[in-house]
Design a protein around this motif. Structure first.
Motif, PDB file in Angstrom:
ATOM      1  N   ARG A 299       1.868   9.317  -5.490  1.00  0.00           N
ATOM      2  CA  ARG A 299       2.008  11.065  -5.560  1.00  0.00           C
ATOM      3  C   ARG A 299       3.445  11.956  -6.199  1.00  0.00           C
ATOM      4  NH1 ARG A 299       2.517   8.651  -0.131  1.00  0.00           N
ATOM      5  NH2 ARG A 299       4.568   8.412  -0.186  1.00  0.00           N
ATOM      6  N   ALA A 300       4.062  10.495  -7.231  1.00  0.00           N
ATOM      7  CA  ALA A 300       5.057  10.656  -8.307  1.00  0.00           C
ATOM      8  C   ALA A 300       4.017  11.581  -9.436  1.00  0.00           C
ATOM      9  CB  ALA A 300       5.793   9.319  -8.744  1.00  0.00           C
ATOM     10  N   ALA A 301       2.832  10.169  -9.673  1.00  0.00           N
ATOM     11  CA  ALA A 301       1.988  10.497 -10.462  1.00  0.00           C
ATOM     12  C   ALA A 301       1.555  11.962 -10.419  1.00  0.00           C
ATOM     13  CB  ALA A 301       0.954   9.806 -10.405  1.00  0.00           C
ATOM     14  N   LEU A 302       1.232  12.171  -9.747  1.00  0.00           N
ATOM     15  CA  LEU A 302       0.040  13.248  -9.092  1.00  0.00           C
ATOM     16  C   LEU A 302       1.554  15.056  -9.093  1.00  0.00           C
ATOM     17  CD1 LEU A 302      -2.228  12.080  -6.461  1.00  0.00           C
ATOM     18  CD2 LEU A 302      -2.735  13.613  -8.691  1.00  0.00           C
ATOM     19  N   ARG A 303       2.414  14.552  -9.103  1.00  0.00           N
ATOM     20  CA  ARG A 303       3.283  15.803  -8.485  1.00  0.00           C
ATOM     21  C   ARG A 303       3.390  16.249 -10.224  1.00  0.00           C
ATOM     22  NH1 ARG A 303       8.317  13.401  -8.199  1.00  0.00           N
ATOM     23  NH2 ARG A 303       7.617  11.977  -6.088  1.00  0.00           N
ATOM     24  N   ARG A 304       3.572  15.019 -11.005  1.00  0.00           N
ATOM     25  CA  ARG A 304       3.708  16.848 -11.964  1.00  0.00           C
ATOM     26  C   ARG A 304       1.958  17.842 -12.496  1.00  0.00           C
ATOM     27  NH1 ARG A 304       5.781  11.004 -13.027  1.00  0.00           N
ATOM     28  NH2 ARG A 304       4.103   9.959 -13.445  1.00  0.00           N
ATOM     29  N   GLY A 305       1.663  17.084 -12.246  1.00  0.00           N
ATOM     30  CA  GLY A 305      -0.189  18.122 -12.156  1.00  0.00           C
ATOM     31  C   GLY A 305       0.840  19.274 -11.849  1.00  0.00           C
ATOM     32  N   PRO A 306      -0.906  19.769 -11.374  1.00  0.00           N
ATOM     33  CA  PRO A 306      -0.402  20.708 -10.613  1.00  0.00           C
ATOM     34  C   PRO A 306       0.527  21.654 -10.843  1.00  0.00           C
ATOM     35  CG  PRO A 306      -1.932  19.231  -9.827  1.00  0.00           C
ATOM     36  CD  PRO A 306      -1.125  18.774 -10.309  1.00  0.00           C
ATOM     37  N   SER A 307       1.673  21.405 -10.091  1.00  0.00           N
ATOM     38  CA  SER A 307       2.835  21.735  -9.989  1.00  0.00           C
ATOM     39  C   SER A 307       2.856  23.552  -9.537  1.00  0.00           C
ATOM     40  CB  SER A 307       3.752  21.850 -11.013  1.00  0.00           C
ATOM     41  OG  SER A 307       3.333  23.083 -12.420  1.00  0.00           O
ATOM     42  N   GLU A 308       3.960  24.357  -9.080  1.00  0.00           N
ATOM     43  CA  GLU A 308       3.548  25.197  -8.762  1.00  0.00           C
ATOM     44  C   GLU A 308       3.598  25.589  -8.455  1.00  0.00           C
ATOM     45  OE1 GLU A 308       6.348  27.371  -9.317  1.00  0.00           O
ATOM     46  OE2 GLU A 308       7.146  25.665 -11.322  1.00  0.00           O
ATOM     47  N   ALA A 309       3.644  25.804  -6.486  1.00  0.00           N
ATOM     48  CA  ALA A 309       2.659  25.710  -5.021  1.00  0.00           C
ATOM     49  C   ALA A 309       3.026  27.286  -5.573  1.00  0.00           C
ATOM     50  CB  ALA A 309       2.539  24.513  -4.351  1.00  0.00           C
ATOM     51  N   ALA A 310       2.151  28.163  -4.934  1.00  0.00           N
ATOM     52  CA  ALA A 310       2.473  29.318  -5.297  1.00  0.00           C
ATOM     53  C   ALA A 310       2.430  30.734  -4.265  1.00  0.00           C
ATOM     54  CB  ALA A 310       1.543  30.234  -6.181  1.00  0.00           C
ATOM     55  N   GLU A 311       3.933  30.858  -3.688  1.00  0.00           N
ATOM     56  CA  GLU A 311       4.551  31.333  -2.325  1.00  0.00           C
ATOM     57  C   GLU A 311       3.516  32.784  -2.500  1.00  0.00           C
ATOM     58  OE1 GLU A 311       5.559  30.907   0.641  1.00  0.00           O
ATOM     59  OE2 GLU A 311       7.728  30.158   0.278  1.00  0.00           O
TER      60      GLU A 311
ATOM     61  N   MET B 170       0.936  -1.341  -0.106  1.00  0.00           N
ATOM     62  CA  MET B 170       0.568   0.193  -0.143  1.00  0.00           C
ATOM     63  C   MET B 170       1.056   0.843  -0.368  1.00  0.00           C
ATOM     64  SD  MET B 170      -3.398   0.437  -0.050  1.00  0.00           S
ATOM     65  CE  MET B 170      -4.224  -0.709   0.277  1.00  0.00           C
ATOM     66  N   GLY B 171       1.955   1.385   0.512  1.00  0.00           N
ATOM     67  CA  GLY B 171       3.110   2.377   1.035  1.00  0.00           C
ATOM     68  C   GLY B 171       3.548   2.517  -0.522  1.00  0.00           C
ATOM     69  N   GLU B 172       3.990   1.594  -1.320  1.00  0.00           N
ATOM     70  CA  GLU B 172       3.907   1.345  -2.562  1.00  0.00           C
ATOM     71  C   GLU B 172       3.450   2.443  -3.738  1.00  0.00           C
ATOM     72  OE1 GLU B 172       5.963  -1.737  -4.550  1.00  0.00           O
ATOM     73  OE2 GLU B 172       5.831  -1.121  -6.302  1.00  0.00           O
ATOM     74  N   LEU B 173       1.801   1.938  -3.418  1.00  0.00           N
ATOM     75  CA  LEU B 173       0.897   2.205  -4.515  1.00  0.00           C
ATOM     76  C   LEU B 173       0.799   3.920  -3.981  1.00  0.00           C
ATOM     77  CD1 LEU B 173      -1.488   1.896  -6.476  1.00  0.00           C
ATOM     78  CD2 LEU B 173      -3.217   2.088  -4.656  1.00  0.00           C
TER      79      LEU B 173
END
Lengths: 224, 224
Positions: free
Chosen positions: A113-125, A105-108
DNA sequence: CCGATCTCTGACGAGACCTTGACGACCGGA
DNA sequence: TCCGGTCGTCAAGGTCTCGTCAGAGATCGG
């Protein structure tokens, strides 16, 4: 909050996934077969899809084919089959990742997370703005009337601590601790010196501060 | 033609991968250890990186850490370890996929295709322009007053790190980490030396820098 | 093996920053 | 009115950082 659509016909696994994903802070929709999966996907527009290849009605690759023409988010495929041929087919059909059952489960979650990481990106300060000056946390830049102003590291640390919580009173101890460290909690004189410098650089009338206010005996407050 | 950087210390596997990837129509660069890997990556800007975690000099996650601050393309991790913990660590450190050795070559290629599919990678490598010089990130070329200027790899790495975020202040630690690697965070002297060289090559008046500014105690900033 | 190029290292002067102390203004309470 | 405490201002000292130069060491190609 990200929205995950899980497609699987095993009610037990579905339940486990729903609980785990919810605990990880996701919104979870589920579908037990391919037909409802496609409907669900079109209806809720998930951020990521977890797709089991072994479905009662449609072949998993058919679901992929139905999804891919319009759905651009990541699709993570689950399958009991570890054969390389299957993996190649699924990946080339549009899957972004392929996990063989049984899986950890942890690997999934990590793969999600890795798949979602490249999505929205750029969390703005955020950029904090007043009538007189603006503070750009990401660029680390302060401008007064449009012209940039140079701050020393200590000045910046202090300003940042104040500006990150607009309107909130911040105790002296708290400021000293976050800028100078826990050992300097008593050096309130530092605050007076550096607040004066900040006001001289930022306030329209440094003698009568409007934005960096003093609350006698308590601390300081930034009011936009 | 996509450019693949393969990082592995096993010459035999390296050779097999080179042949297979070339046959699949990729351009292949290789690096036998972490140090040269980071240099290579900065020099050729691959479209995708294949990284073996078991390297002689650096831990694989250190290579990832050195890569990730500036490298936005996909990183596919190879490893002999099948433990879920290792997978989670690598994925959360910035890997896009994790394949355990021994692996099927067809599957690896499929996963590469999947990784490349979502990132056109040629996504707008900008050309940064000032009144005095221009920096072409894609062509890796700098021209001052229209005439090209030669930069050493280190100079280029530093300039690129600064120029990629115009107007943003970049901390010394950040620069050192992305140019020299995580182990060099304290060598601020390097920055002084190479900033001086860059200014000598790019600034109209190197003694009074206009574009590559220093913010004492904080870092450096490129202002167009 | 040699030469060229690049990277790293040490020393020094100049400048920026942090700290510290002294002093006056203000306020509430005795 | 006096007095203690807190706050704001200013200036000067010492310390750390920055820029510069030059040369040793490493690396690469011929």
């Amino acid at each position: 909050m990200t929205r995950v659509l899980v497609i699987d016909d095993d009610p037990q696994l579905l339940r486990a996934l729903r609980i785990t994903l919810r605990a990880a802070g996701h919104d979870v929709d589920t579908a037990p077969d391919g037909r409802t999966a496609l409907q669900q996907a079109a209806a809720v527009h998930p951020d990521v899809v977890v797709l089991d290849l072994g479905l009662p009605d449609l072949d998993g690759t058919e679901v992929l084919a139905g999804l891919r023409p319009w759905y651009t988010g990541p699709v993570l495929v689950l399958s009991a089959r570890a054969d390389s041929q299957d993996k190649v087919h699924a990946l080339d059909a549009g899957a972004d990742d392929y996990v063989t059952k049984p899986f950890d489960m942890g690997e999934l979650l990590a793969r999600l997370r890795a798949a979602l990481r490249r999505g929205p990106s750029e969390a703005a300060e955020p950029v904090v703005t007043t009538d007189h000056f603006t503070v750009d946390l990401a660029d680390r830049q302060v401008t007064v009337d449009g012209t940039p102003v140079r701050l020393t590291p200590t000045e910046w640390g202090l300003l940042e601590a104040l500006v990150r919580h607009p309107g909130r009173l911040i105790a002296q101890r708290q400021l000293l601790q976050s800028v100078w460290g826990p050992a300097y909690e008593k050096e309130t004189h530092y605050l007076r010196v550096y607040l004066a410098q900040l006001r001289r650089k930022l306030e329209p009338d440094p003698a009568h501060p409007r934005y960096l206010r003093t609350e006698p005996g308590m601390g300081y407050r930034f009011t936009p």
